[in-house]
Design an enzyme around this catalytic site. Structure first.
Site, PDB file in Angstrom:
ATOM      1  N   GLU A 129       9.872 -72.024 -11.491  1.00  0.00           N
ATOM      2  CA  GLU A 129       8.895 -72.410 -12.520  1.00  0.00           C
ATOM      3  C   GLU A 129       7.811 -71.340 -12.657  1.00  0.00           C
ATOM      4  O   GLU A 129       7.343 -71.052 -13.764  1.00  0.00           O
ATOM      5  CB  GLU A 129       8.274 -73.764 -12.124  1.00  0.00           C
ATOM      6  CG  GLU A 129       7.627 -74.526 -13.233  1.00  0.00           C
ATOM      7  CD  GLU A 129       8.596 -75.090 -14.265  1.00  0.00           C
ATOM      8  OE1 GLU A 129       9.521 -74.370 -14.665  1.00  0.00           O
ATOM      9  OE2 GLU A 129       8.410 -76.242 -14.677  1.00  0.00           O
ATOM     10  N   THR A 182       5.045 -71.682 -22.737  1.00  0.00           N
ATOM     11  CA  THR A 182       4.127 -72.320 -21.785  1.00  0.00           C
ATOM     12  C   THR A 182       3.038 -71.340 -21.367  1.00  0.00           C
ATOM     13  O   THR A 182       1.860 -71.698 -21.281  1.00  0.00           O
ATOM     14  CB  THR A 182       4.901 -72.821 -20.541  1.00  0.00           C
ATOM     15  OG1 THR A 182       5.849 -73.787 -20.986  1.00  0.00           O
ATOM     16  CG2 THR A 182       3.987 -73.451 -19.521  1.00  0.00           C
TER      17      THR A 182
HETATM   18  N1  HSE Z   1       1.885 -78.968 -16.915  1.00  0.00           N
HETATM   19  C1  HSE Z   1       2.455 -77.856 -17.607  1.00  0.00           C
HETATM   20  C2  HSE Z   1       1.561 -77.463 -18.769  1.00  0.00           C
HETATM   21  C3  HSE Z   1       3.803 -78.220 -18.083  1.00  0.00           C
HETATM   22  O1  HSE Z   1       1.108 -78.362 -19.478  1.00  0.00           O
HETATM   23  O2  HSE Z   1       1.324 -76.270 -18.967  1.00  0.00           O
HETATM   24  C4  HSE Z   1       4.509 -77.098 -18.795  1.00  0.00           C
HETATM   25  O3  HSE Z   1       5.822 -77.012 -18.421  1.00  0.00           O
END
Ligand code: HSE
Length: 309
Positions: A129, A182
């Protein structure tokens, strides 16, 4: 012990409105199919049997990085060959990278007699990740490993996941075909949060967890609101306000941005409502002239699992 296993690894919703980087929920579908095979050749080899042109160099592939982390802890395992068929479109905001990373480590662990705990598998998968989003967050990884509803209480100094059952829920997700990375949608977030907003936010997190534990759908609905992250990301997600309005009118309990977007999720009590909500959200994007996919499915009680040798 088999030499090769096939794992199905589910899509997940992360954040769940107010719970940025903390809350997550596993879905029955879509899922990635990941075949992991033991090899006498050291290292990891990745093959993608899907049309998404993801990197296959293990150092730049989320599943590859996760497996390299596992191999560091299990050098006797020598090597793995991995075939990934993605059922979850990359960049959709429903945990695509987490599903591949988790599928790979769950498969490898099964081939090693399940020597690692689920908490350790979260740790390995989180390395993947970090490659995908530039941040070590586990809110998609945790539900993909444990299933159900998860709270990432901490990732440092040690990983601490609270895995909880979710009440029966149907999820409608609309995925507009626009790209929101992201890494980019984390750059727009505020570095500091006023105490007043933070107080409202953690009150909602507490309300949401209590709502899940007591199957209080009304409490879930009024606790989902996100006062901190959603306002910052709003400009990146066209149609969000209209989709929410129409979803609520169609009977949804509530929802918000799915992970870092661009997908939008809504929680529902029944399949029929979830279908109607999916259709209602889709109409918003038809009007905006943006192509979209709608997913409707139940919450998954189980995380990634071996489905065959
Ligand atoms: N918690 C993360 C975000 C999830 O909101 O950036 C993204 O995969």
């Amino acid at each position: 012990m088999p030499d090769s296993v096939l794992v199905h690894s589910p899509a997940t919703l992360s954040n769940l409105g107010c719970g940025f980087d903390v809350l997550g929920l596993a879905l029955e579908a879509p899922y990635d199919a990941v075949r992991v095979t033991r090899s006498a050749t050291p290292g990891v080899r990745i093959q993608h049997l899907d049309p998404y042109h993801l990197p296959t160099d293990p150092a730049h592939n989320v599943a590859g990085v996760a497996l390299l982390a596992l191999l560091k802890a299990a050098p006797d395992a020598v090597g793995f060959d991995v075939e990934i068929t993605k059922g979850i479109k990359p960049g959709s905001g429903v945990g695509s990278s987490a599903a591949s990373a988790v599928g790979a480590v769950v498969g490898a662990n099964a081939l090693l007699g399940n020597r690692f705990s689920k908490m350790e598998l979260v740790d390995f998968a989180m390395e993947g990740e970090a490659v995908a989003s530039g941040a070590r967050h586990a809110d998609n990884i945790a539900p993909a490993v444990f299933g159900g509803f998860t709270v990432v209480r901490a990732v440092t100094p040690a990983i601490d996941i609270v895995a909880l059952a979710a009440p029966p829920l149907w999820v409608a997700v609309v995925h507009p075909q626009i790209e929101v990375k992201t890494s980019d949608s984390r750059k727009v977030l505020p570095a500091d949060v006023p105490l007043k907003l933070a107080t409202r936010q953690w009150a909602n997190v507490a309300g949401l967890v209590a709502g899940f534990l007591t199957a209080d759908y009304a409490l879930i609905g009024r606790s989902l609101d996100d006062y901190i992250v959603e306002p910052a990301r709003l400009p990146l997600i066209p149609g969000l306000a209209a989709a929410r309005r129409r979803a609520l009118a169609a009977g949804a309990i509530g929802g918000g941005i799915s992970g870092s977007g661009p997908s939008i999720f809504m929680l529902n009590k029944t399949e029929a409502t979830a279908q109607a909500v999916g259709t209602a959200m889709g109409e918003v994007f038809t009007e905006l002239g943006i192509e979209f996919h709608v997913y409707v499915g139940p919450v998954a009680t189980e995380g990634a699992r071996v489905v065959s040798a």
